[in-house]
Design a protein around this motif. Structure first.
Motif, PDB file in Angstrom:
ATOM      1  N   GLU A  14       0.857  -1.197   0.000  1.00  0.00           N
ATOM      2  CA  GLU A  14       0.000   0.000   0.000  1.00  0.00           C
ATOM      3  C   GLU A  14       0.889   1.240   0.000  1.00  0.00           C
ATOM      4  O   GLU A  14       1.923   1.290   0.682  1.00  0.00           O
ATOM      5  CB  GLU A  14      -0.941  -0.010   1.201  1.00  0.00           C
ATOM      6  CG  GLU A  14      -0.257  -0.149   2.545  1.00  0.00           C
ATOM      7  CD  GLU A  14      -1.251  -0.159   3.691  1.00  0.00           C
ATOM      8  OE1 GLU A  14      -2.236   0.582   3.626  1.00  0.00           O
ATOM      9  OE2 GLU A  14      -1.033  -0.919   4.655  1.00  0.00           O
ATOM     10  N   GLU A  74      -9.996  -8.085   0.394  1.00  0.00           N
ATOM     11  CA  GLU A  74     -11.114  -7.155   0.571  1.00  0.00           C
ATOM     12  C   GLU A  74     -11.906  -6.961  -0.720  1.00  0.00           C
ATOM     13  O   GLU A  74     -12.731  -6.062  -0.809  1.00  0.00           O
ATOM     14  CB  GLU A  74     -10.595  -5.800   1.066  1.00  0.00           C
ATOM     15  CG  GLU A  74     -10.105  -5.811   2.509  1.00  0.00           C
ATOM     16  CD  GLU A  74     -11.255  -5.811   3.513  1.00  0.00           C
ATOM     17  OE1 GLU A  74     -12.246  -5.113   3.283  1.00  0.00           O
ATOM     18  OE2 GLU A  74     -11.151  -6.534   4.514  1.00  0.00           O
ATOM     19  N   ARG A  98     -12.261  -6.387  -5.055  1.00  0.00           N
ATOM     20  CA  ARG A  98     -11.619  -5.641  -6.139  1.00  0.00           C
ATOM     21  C   ARG A  98     -11.278  -4.227  -5.682  1.00  0.00           C
ATOM     22  O   ARG A  98     -11.990  -3.648  -4.867  1.00  0.00           O
ATOM     23  CB  ARG A  98     -12.556  -5.551  -7.344  1.00  0.00           C
ATOM     24  CG  ARG A  98     -12.683  -6.843  -8.093  1.00  0.00           C
ATOM     25  CD  ARG A  98     -13.581  -6.668  -9.318  1.00  0.00           C
ATOM     26  NE  ARG A  98     -13.754  -7.928 -10.023  1.00  0.00           N
ATOM     27  CZ  ARG A  98     -12.893  -8.377 -10.914  1.00  0.00           C
ATOM     28  NH1 ARG A  98     -11.826  -7.677 -11.218  1.00  0.00           N
ATOM     29  NH2 ARG A  98     -13.102  -9.533 -11.514  1.00  0.00           N
ATOM     30  N   TRP A  99     -10.230  -3.679  -6.251  1.00  0.00           N
ATOM     31  CA  TRP A  99      -9.894  -2.276  -6.002  1.00  0.00           C
ATOM     32  C   TRP A  99      -9.357  -1.674  -7.286  1.00  0.00           C
ATOM     33  O   TRP A  99      -8.887  -2.378  -8.173  1.00  0.00           O
ATOM     34  CB  TRP A  99      -8.881  -2.141  -4.860  1.00  0.00           C
ATOM     35  CG  TRP A  99      -7.574  -2.827  -5.136  1.00  0.00           C
ATOM     36  CD1 TRP A  99      -7.261  -4.126  -4.862  1.00  0.00           C
ATOM     37  CD2 TRP A  99      -6.436  -2.279  -5.791  1.00  0.00           C
ATOM     38  NE1 TRP A  99      -6.000  -4.409  -5.293  1.00  0.00           N
ATOM     39  CE2 TRP A  99      -5.459  -3.294  -5.865  1.00  0.00           C
ATOM     40  CE3 TRP A  99      -6.136  -1.027  -6.308  1.00  0.00           C
ATOM     41  CZ2 TRP A  99      -4.212  -3.088  -6.446  1.00  0.00           C
ATOM     42  CZ3 TRP A  99      -4.891  -0.818  -6.885  1.00  0.00           C
ATOM     43  CH2 TRP A  99      -3.948  -1.844  -6.943  1.00  0.00           C
ATOM     44  N   ASP A 100      -9.468  -0.359  -7.396  1.00  0.00           N
ATOM     45  CA  ASP A 100      -9.040   0.345  -8.599  1.00  0.00           C
ATOM     46  C   ASP A 100      -8.529   1.722  -8.197  1.00  0.00           C
ATOM     47  O   ASP A 100      -9.211   2.448  -7.471  1.00  0.00           O
ATOM     48  CB  ASP A 100     -10.237   0.477  -9.554  1.00  0.00           C
ATOM     49  CG  ASP A 100      -9.823   0.946 -10.936  1.00  0.00           C
ATOM     50  OD1 ASP A 100      -8.758   1.592 -11.039  1.00  0.00           O
ATOM     51  OD2 ASP A 100     -10.565   0.692 -11.893  1.00  0.00           O
ATOM     52  N   THR A 151      -7.995   4.268 -10.090  1.00  0.00           N
ATOM     53  CA  THR A 151      -8.417   5.355 -10.972  1.00  0.00           C
ATOM     54  C   THR A 151      -9.150   6.434 -10.179  1.00  0.00           C
ATOM     55  O   THR A 151     -10.100   6.144  -9.459  1.00  0.00           O
ATOM     56  CB  THR A 151      -9.358   4.822 -12.075  1.00  0.00           C
ATOM     57  OG1 THR A 151      -8.717   3.737 -12.710  1.00  0.00           O
ATOM     58  CG2 THR A 151      -9.682   5.907 -13.097  1.00  0.00           C
ATOM     59  N   GLY A 152      -8.700   7.654 -10.325  1.00  0.00           N
ATOM     60  CA  GLY A 152      -9.399   8.792  -9.717  1.00  0.00           C
ATOM     61  C   GLY A 152      -9.122   9.002  -8.246  1.00  0.00           C
ATOM     62  O   GLY A 152      -9.629   9.943  -7.662  1.00  0.00           O
ATOM     63  N   LEU A 153      -8.317   8.145  -7.636  1.00  0.00           N
ATOM     64  CA  LEU A 153      -8.062   8.305  -6.209  1.00  0.00           C
ATOM     65  C   LEU A 153      -7.260   9.571  -5.944  1.00  0.00           C
ATOM     66  O   LEU A 153      -6.371   9.928  -6.706  1.00  0.00           O
ATOM     67  CB  LEU A 153      -7.300   7.103  -5.656  1.00  0.00           C
ATOM     68  CG  LEU A 153      -8.064   5.783  -5.543  1.00  0.00           C
ATOM     69  CD1 LEU A 153      -7.171   4.716  -4.925  1.00  0.00           C
ATOM     70  CD2 LEU A 153      -9.310   5.962  -4.706  1.00  0.00           C
ATOM     71  N   MET A 171      -4.014   6.952  -0.058  1.00  0.00           N
ATOM     72  CA  MET A 171      -4.893   5.912   0.463  1.00  0.00           C
ATOM     73  C   MET A 171      -5.586   5.153  -0.678  1.00  0.00           C
ATOM     74  O   MET A 171      -6.146   5.750  -1.582  1.00  0.00           O
ATOM     75  CB  MET A 171      -5.929   6.568   1.379  1.00  0.00           C
ATOM     76  CG  MET A 171      -6.839   5.599   2.053  1.00  0.00           C
ATOM     77  SD  MET A 171      -5.931   4.437   3.075  1.00  0.00           S
ATOM     78  CE  MET A 171      -7.026   3.056   2.982  1.00  0.00           C
ATOM     79  N   ILE A 187      -0.787  -3.627   4.241  1.00  0.00           N
ATOM     80  CA  ILE A 187      -1.427  -4.369   3.150  1.00  0.00           C
ATOM     81  C   ILE A 187      -0.399  -4.577   2.046  1.00  0.00           C
ATOM     82  O   ILE A 187       0.198  -3.600   1.568  1.00  0.00           O
ATOM     83  CB  ILE A 187      -2.640  -3.589   2.599  1.00  0.00           C
ATOM     84  CG1 ILE A 187      -3.672  -3.369   3.705  1.00  0.00           C
ATOM     85  CG2 ILE A 187      -3.257  -4.317   1.415  1.00  0.00           C
ATOM     86  CD1 ILE A 187      -4.749  -2.371   3.337  1.00  0.00           C
TER      87      ILE A 187
END
Lengths: 248, 103
Positions: free
Chosen positions: B14, B45, B47-49, B51-53, B57, B87
């Motif tokens: 992470e 946990e 799916r994660w993506d 994009t746009g974060l 975090m 993570i």
């Protein structure tokens, strides 16, 4: 206020939910800190309504960014076996994170350059600002939608109640404090907005270093998925209305 | 062509904890590593993506390092301490390199 809010939020969350103490402490830190995007949206709303506010509120926003993280660490240490990883790194991250540095830097630049600097930047920071804010909020909206989908298992009725109740209580406390210290209606509305908002950028990242054992999805889902849109749609108009009614 | 056996460590971590991983390499005087952004994935946990974060975090970063087998254990001990709470995952593989003196 930023330091005290997590204690109240922690107590409320433990009462309403069955989150682990360390998770509740982490969520509380989100709510003690602020959302600069919500703050900017509030300044924009005040600008549209021609309600003036104190320039130092940007400094207040910067000051309210980090004390909540320290409060959450105290809560986590006292209420569970939560341990604080690398306190030195945490302090550095808390007080020198990008958003705090930019806010303080912008404040210093504003003081040094004064009206002349403001006029030079007017086309960019004033004329283009509503459009840029609009695009940014649309982008954040997509993020909120995705966050809600990914974190839906944490979206219980109690968590939802918490995500709305804490902002309203924070705003009410800030309204009383604003009245006591003599802020203008615009300044009070911004202070209420700051007290009601929850961090979803600086605090979650800092907590991953400070409290890695806490589940990061819970705080982010509540602060970004629920509190942020609540404040934008209902909160800010409500806070401005309340501030102008309370402080005349 | 002659090739030489080395070890490759890939740490997908992470983003807020990236600095710790980099420090682990630096402390052991391992100067060659490459850092890649990671776009999306799926884990415990779901799916994660990225994009746009906004901010660190939710982002994952990949750190790739090729090193001599003699240096592997010491670095892994340091990285394991990081990955224990953060993570991320660690992959170790055998690789061949052309220029031995680079690693």
């Amino acid at each position: 206020m930023s330091f005290l809010t997590p204690f109240a939020a922690f107590g409320l969350l433990r009462l309403l939910s069955n989150f682990r103490p360390v998770d509740a402490a982490a969520v509380s830190a989100h709510y003690g800190s602020i959302s600069i995007v919500t703050f900017i949206a509030a300044t924009s709303a005040l600008g549209r309504q021609s309600v003036p506010y104190e320039g130092f509120m940007v400094g207040v926003a910067a000051a309210m960014e980090t004390p909540a993280i320290l409060a959450a660490l105290l809560i986590a240490q006292r209420s569970s076996n939560g341990t604080v990883s690398e306190p030195g790194e945490l302090w550095r991250h808390s007080f020198l994170n990008g958003s705090v540095v930019i806010l303080i830097g912008a404040l210093v630049i504003g003081v040094i350059t004064g009206q002349r600097g403001a006029m030079a930047l007017k086309p960019f920071v004033l004329d283009l600002f509503p459009g840029l804010l609009c695009l940014f909020l649309l982008d954040i909206g997509i993020l909120v939608g995705r966050g809600l989908e990914q974190g839906r298992k944490y979206l219980t009725a109690a968590a939802g109640l918490f995500a709305v109740l804490v902002p309203l209580c924070g705003a009410a406390a800030a309204a009383m404090l604003s009245y006591a210290i003599g802020l203008s209606p615009g300044g009070a509305a911004l202070f209420m907005t700051l007290a009601a908002s929850a961090s979803y950028i600086a605090v979650p990242a800092a907590l991953r270093l400070a409290m890695p054992q806490a589940n990061p999805s819970i705080g982010l889902t509540l602060s970004l998925g629920l509190t942020f849109p609540f404040n934008l749609v209902i909160g800010i108009p409500l806070y401005i209305w309340a501030a102008t009614q309370i402080i005349r | 062509m002659q090739t030489f056996s080395k070890k490759k460590i890939e740490v997908i971590i992470e983003a807020p904890a990236l600095k710790k991983v980099v420090q682990a390499f630096d402390t052991r005087k391992i100067i060659g590593y490459t850092i890649f952004p990671v776009q999306a994935g799926s884990g415990h946990e779901g799916r994660w993506d990225a994009t746009g974060l906004v901010g660190d975090m939710g982002r994952m970063i990949s750190v790739m390092c090729v090193l001599d087998a003699a240096e592997l254990d010491a670095v892994l001990v340091d990285i394991e301490k990081i990955i224990r709470t953060q993570i991320g995952i660690v992959l170790i593989s055998d690789v061949q390199v052309i220029r031995r003196d680079h690693f």
